[in-house]
Design a protein around this motif. Structure first.
Motif, PDB file in Angstrom:
ATOM      1  N   TYR A  76      32.729 -34.390  56.682  1.00 30.67           N
ATOM      2  CA  TYR A  76      33.506 -35.498  56.125  1.00 30.67           C
ATOM      3  C   TYR A  76      34.844 -35.634  56.843  1.00 30.67           C
ATOM      4  CZ  TYR A  76      36.316 -31.967  53.685  1.00 30.67           C
ATOM      5  OH  TYR A  76      37.153 -30.907  53.393  1.00 30.67           O
ATOM      6  N   HIS A  77      35.483 -36.779  56.633  1.00 35.34           N
ATOM      7  CA  HIS A  77      36.813 -37.029  57.203  1.00 35.34           C
ATOM      8  C   HIS A  77      37.839 -36.197  56.427  1.00 35.34           C
ATOM      9  CE1 HIS A  77      35.472 -40.314  59.785  1.00 35.34           C
ATOM     10  NE2 HIS A  77      34.793 -40.800  58.759  1.00 35.34           N
ATOM     11  N   MET A  78      38.485 -35.277  57.103  1.00 38.49           N
ATOM     12  CA  MET A  78      39.407 -34.362  56.446  1.00 38.49           C
ATOM     13  C   MET A  78      40.840 -34.881  56.426  1.00 38.49           C
ATOM     14  SD  MET A  78      37.889 -30.787  58.014  1.00 38.49           S
ATOM     15  CE  MET A  78      38.906 -29.775  56.931  1.00 38.49           C
ATOM     16  N   ASP A  79      41.089 -36.025  57.056  1.00 40.24           N
ATOM     17  CA  ASP A  79      42.457 -36.531  57.168  1.00 40.24           C
ATOM     18  C   ASP A  79      42.771 -37.630  56.158  1.00 40.24           C
ATOM     19  OD1 ASP A  79      40.741 -38.345  58.237  1.00 40.24           O
ATOM     20  OD2 ASP A  79      41.813 -38.628  60.133  1.00 40.24           O
ATOM     21  N   GLY A  80      41.919 -37.782  55.135  1.00 37.27           N
ATOM     22  CA  GLY A  80      42.163 -38.824  54.137  1.00 37.27           C
ATOM     23  C   GLY A  80      43.387 -38.524  53.288  1.00 37.27           C
ATOM     24  N   THR A 131      34.056 -37.135  46.335  1.00 37.61           N
ATOM     25  CA  THR A 131      33.474 -38.195  47.146  1.00 37.61           C
ATOM     26  C   THR A 131      32.456 -37.687  48.155  1.00 37.61           C
ATOM     27  OG1 THR A 131      35.490 -39.513  46.920  1.00 37.61           O
ATOM     28  CG2 THR A 131      34.008 -40.080  48.742  1.00 37.61           C
ATOM     29  N   ARG A 132      32.793 -36.641  48.892  1.00 40.09           N
ATOM     30  CA  ARG A 132      31.887 -36.154  49.930  1.00 40.09           C
ATOM     31  C   ARG A 132      30.574 -35.612  49.350  1.00 40.09           C
ATOM     32  NH1 ARG A 132      36.553 -32.993  49.790  1.00 40.09           N
ATOM     33  NH2 ARG A 132      36.341 -30.732  49.482  1.00 40.09           N
ATOM     34  N   ALA A 133      30.640 -35.065  48.143  1.00 34.84           N
ATOM     35  CA  ALA A 133      29.412 -34.581  47.493  1.00 34.84           C
ATOM     36  C   ALA A 133      28.596 -35.740  46.939  1.00 34.84           C
ATOM     37  CB  ALA A 133      29.774 -33.604  46.379  1.00 34.84           C
ATOM     38  N   VAL A 134      29.282 -36.753  46.412  1.00 38.52           N
ATOM     39  CA  VAL A 134      28.578 -37.933  45.876  1.00 38.52           C
ATOM     40  C   VAL A 134      27.837 -38.658  46.998  1.00 38.52           C
ATOM     41  CG1 VAL A 134      28.886 -40.189  44.792  1.00 38.52           C
ATOM     42  CG2 VAL A 134      30.189 -38.223  43.954  1.00 38.52           C
ATOM     43  N   GLU A 135      28.511 -38.844  48.134  1.00 34.69           N
ATOM     44  CA  GLU A 135      27.874 -39.553  49.244  1.00 34.69           C
ATOM     45  C   GLU A 135      26.708 -38.747  49.815  1.00 34.69           C
ATOM     46  OE1 GLU A 135      30.807 -40.675  52.120  1.00 34.69           O
ATOM     47  OE2 GLU A 135      31.498 -42.372  50.914  1.00 34.69           O
ATOM     48  N   THR A 136      26.855 -37.436  49.879  1.00 34.94           N
ATOM     49  CA  THR A 136      25.746 -36.586  50.326  1.00 34.94           C
ATOM     50  C   THR A 136      24.558 -36.723  49.375  1.00 34.94           C
ATOM     51  OG1 THR A 136      27.293 -34.984  51.313  1.00 34.94           O
ATOM     52  CG2 THR A 136      25.048 -34.216  50.868  1.00 34.94           C
ATOM     53  N   THR A 137      24.851 -36.755  48.075  1.00 36.44           N
ATOM     54  CA  THR A 137      23.788 -36.911  47.072  1.00 36.44           C
ATOM     55  C   THR A 137      23.109 -38.266  47.202  1.00 36.44           C
ATOM     56  OG1 THR A 137      25.027 -35.495  45.551  1.00 36.44           O
ATOM     57  CG2 THR A 137      23.288 -36.854  44.598  1.00 36.44           C
ATOM     58  N   ASP A 138      23.880 -39.314  47.458  1.00 31.90           N
ATOM     59  CA  ASP A 138      23.297 -40.655  47.608  1.00 31.90           C
ATOM     60  C   ASP A 138      22.228 -40.663  48.696  1.00 31.90           C
ATOM     61  OD1 ASP A 138      24.950 -41.658  45.639  1.00 31.90           O
ATOM     62  OD2 ASP A 138      26.463 -42.417  47.042  1.00 31.90           O
ATOM     63  N   ILE A 139      22.526 -39.993  49.802  1.00 34.04           N
ATOM     64  CA  ILE A 139      21.590 -40.007  50.935  1.00 34.04           C
ATOM     65  C   ILE A 139      20.381 -39.116  50.649  1.00 34.04           C
ATOM     66  CG2 ILE A 139      21.330 -39.404  53.375  1.00 34.04           C
ATOM     67  CD1 ILE A 139      24.330 -40.135  53.704  1.00 34.04           C
ATOM     68  N   ILE A 140      20.629 -37.928  50.115  1.00 31.93           N
ATOM     69  CA  ILE A 140      19.521 -37.018  49.811  1.00 31.93           C
ATOM     70  C   ILE A 140      18.593 -37.619  48.757  1.00 31.93           C
ATOM     71  CG2 ILE A 140      18.975 -34.796  48.716  1.00 31.93           C
ATOM     72  CD1 ILE A 140      21.362 -33.594  50.166  1.00 31.93           C
ATOM     73  N   SER A 141      19.159 -38.318  47.794  1.00 32.53           N
ATOM     74  CA  SER A 141      18.361 -38.895  46.704  1.00 32.53           C
ATOM     75  C   SER A 141      17.363 -39.933  47.210  1.00 32.53           C
ATOM     76  CB  SER A 141      19.278 -39.527  45.656  1.00 32.53           C
ATOM     77  OG  SER A 141      19.987 -38.537  44.951  1.00 32.53           O
ATOM     78  N   LYS A 142      17.661 -40.571  48.339  1.00 33.56           N
ATOM     79  CA  LYS A 142      16.720 -41.543  48.891  1.00 33.56           C
ATOM     80  C   LYS A 142      15.394 -40.877  49.253  1.00 33.56           C
ATOM     81  CE  LYS A 142      19.182 -43.080  52.244  1.00 33.56           C
ATOM     82  NZ  LYS A 142      19.564 -43.886  53.437  1.00 33.56           N
ATOM     83  N   GLU A 196      39.463 -39.708  47.566  1.00 32.04           N
ATOM     84  CA  GLU A 196      38.507 -40.805  47.702  1.00 32.04           C
ATOM     85  C   GLU A 196      38.355 -41.255  49.153  1.00 32.04           C
ATOM     86  OE1 GLU A 196      40.981 -40.659  45.616  1.00 32.04           O
ATOM     87  OE2 GLU A 196      40.047 -40.574  43.627  1.00 32.04           O
ATOM     88  N   ASP A 197      39.346 -40.940  49.989  1.00 26.71           N
ATOM     89  CA  ASP A 197      39.304 -41.328  51.398  1.00 26.71           C
ATOM     90  C   ASP A 197      38.528 -40.322  52.253  1.00 26.71           C
ATOM     91  OD1 ASP A 197      40.929 -43.528  50.777  1.00 26.71           O
ATOM     92  OD2 ASP A 197      42.764 -42.339  51.045  1.00 26.71           O
ATOM     93  N   CYS A 198      38.173 -39.200  51.672  1.00 21.39           N
ATOM     94  CA  CYS A 198      37.478 -38.143  52.427  1.00 21.39           C
ATOM     95  C   CYS A 198      35.969 -38.408  52.404  1.00 21.39           C
ATOM     96  CB  CYS A 198      37.803 -36.769  51.844  1.00 21.39           C
ATOM     97  SG  CYS A 198      39.551 -36.336  51.959  1.00 21.39           S
TER      98      CYS A 198
END
Length: 288
Positions: free
Chosen positions: A108-112, A151-162, A116-118
């Motif tokens: 993930y982007h670590m400079d947010g 955020t980074r865990a939610v987005e990872t879950t979104d992709i894995i859930s597909k 929520e920006d990460c």
């Protein structure tokens, strides 16, 4: 017997040097039953010198779900005795095995400026795709996905859930990243004790809430996915295996990696995999 034969050979004029070698070989050989009374136990290897013995007993009631601990013995019927106790113990005894899959979020982007920006990087999204494909390829009937609310865990879950469309998902704040306990050996960057005090209580609560043997009502083995963070996973692994939790920082986990814990009905715990990313090409493996 071998010792007596060696003496006879030496007495018959065997060369002094050869006799000495032979006698030495017999002397260090494994003593047989009824051998010399002054045989001494073998000395420990030199590399163990200075090692401190650690706890040697497994706490079978580590999750406070040992059947005997769930029974109020003060209400025990003295007349029915052991038969009643055995029946009650059987009622609380786990029957199924729990498989816990701990997934670290992708890169993930670590400079947010804000959490929520990460968001995930393009590479991180590809990593999550590969992790989802890997989980789906196992052919297991996953029961649920529980993920951190970051955020980074939610987005990872979104992709894995597909890749696991029929598996329900639940978000929780308990699995958010944090500092579980002051590590040993200490790290160079200092944190105030209050950080460990606050984060540690929450992460320990996550461990107690999610990591335990199956309930007695559970009839079939379960397969559960937890998508969260490196510190949380490392602490959970140490606690589940009854290793010193202060050693959590000695473990390293790649992004999108899979850690697999197995909890038997007896409460025994086994680590099947730690931070597995063998399903990713080497150029896609990161630890940020």
């Amino acid at each position: 017997m071998a010792f007596r034969q060696a003496l006879q050979l030496a007495a018959c004029g065997l060369a002094g040097g050869s006799a000495a070698v032979l006698l030495s070989a017999v002397a260090v050989g494994k003593p047989r039953g009824g051998g010399d009374a002054d045989a001494r136990p073998p000395e420990p290897p030199a590399w163990t010198e200075g090692a401190q013995p650690g706890p040697s007993l497994w706490d079978s009631n580590w999750d406070r779900r040992e059947p005997l601990s769930l029974i109020n013995l003060r209400k025990r019927n003295v007349e029915s005795g052991e038969e009643e106790l055995a029946s009650r113990l059987d009622h609380y005894k786990a029957k199924a095995t729990r498989h816990i899959f701990l997934i670290r979020h992708s890169q993930y982007h670590m400079d947010g400026a804000l959490e929520e920006d990460c968001t995930l990087t393009p590479l991180g999204r590809e990593q999550a795709e590969l992790t989802g494909i890997r989980l789906a390829s196992l052919g297991l009937k996953f029961n649920k996905i529980i993920h951190s609310s970051m955020t980074r865990a939610v987005e990872t879950t979104d992709i894995i859930s597909k890749h696991l469309p029929d598996v329900s998902r639940v978000s929780t704040d308990l699995l958010r990243e944090g500092a579980p306990i002051e590590p040993d050996p200490p790290v160079s960057h200092w944190k105030p004790e209050a950080v460990y005090y606050e984060d540690g209580a929450r992460i320990e609560a996550a461990f107690r809430n999610y990591i335990h043997r199956a309930d007695a009502e559970q009839e079939e083995d379960s397969y559960e996915i937890f998508i969260c963070h490196a510190n949380v996973i490392r602490y959970i692994v140490c606690r589940a295996l009854q290793f010193p939790p202060e050693g959590w920082l000695r473990l390293s986990l790649n992004n999108g990696s899979i850690t697999h814990l197995v909890i038997r009905p007896s409460g025994r715990v086994a680590l099947r995999a730690l931070g597995d990313t063998g399903f990713m090409p080497p150029n896609m493996v990161t630890r940020s």
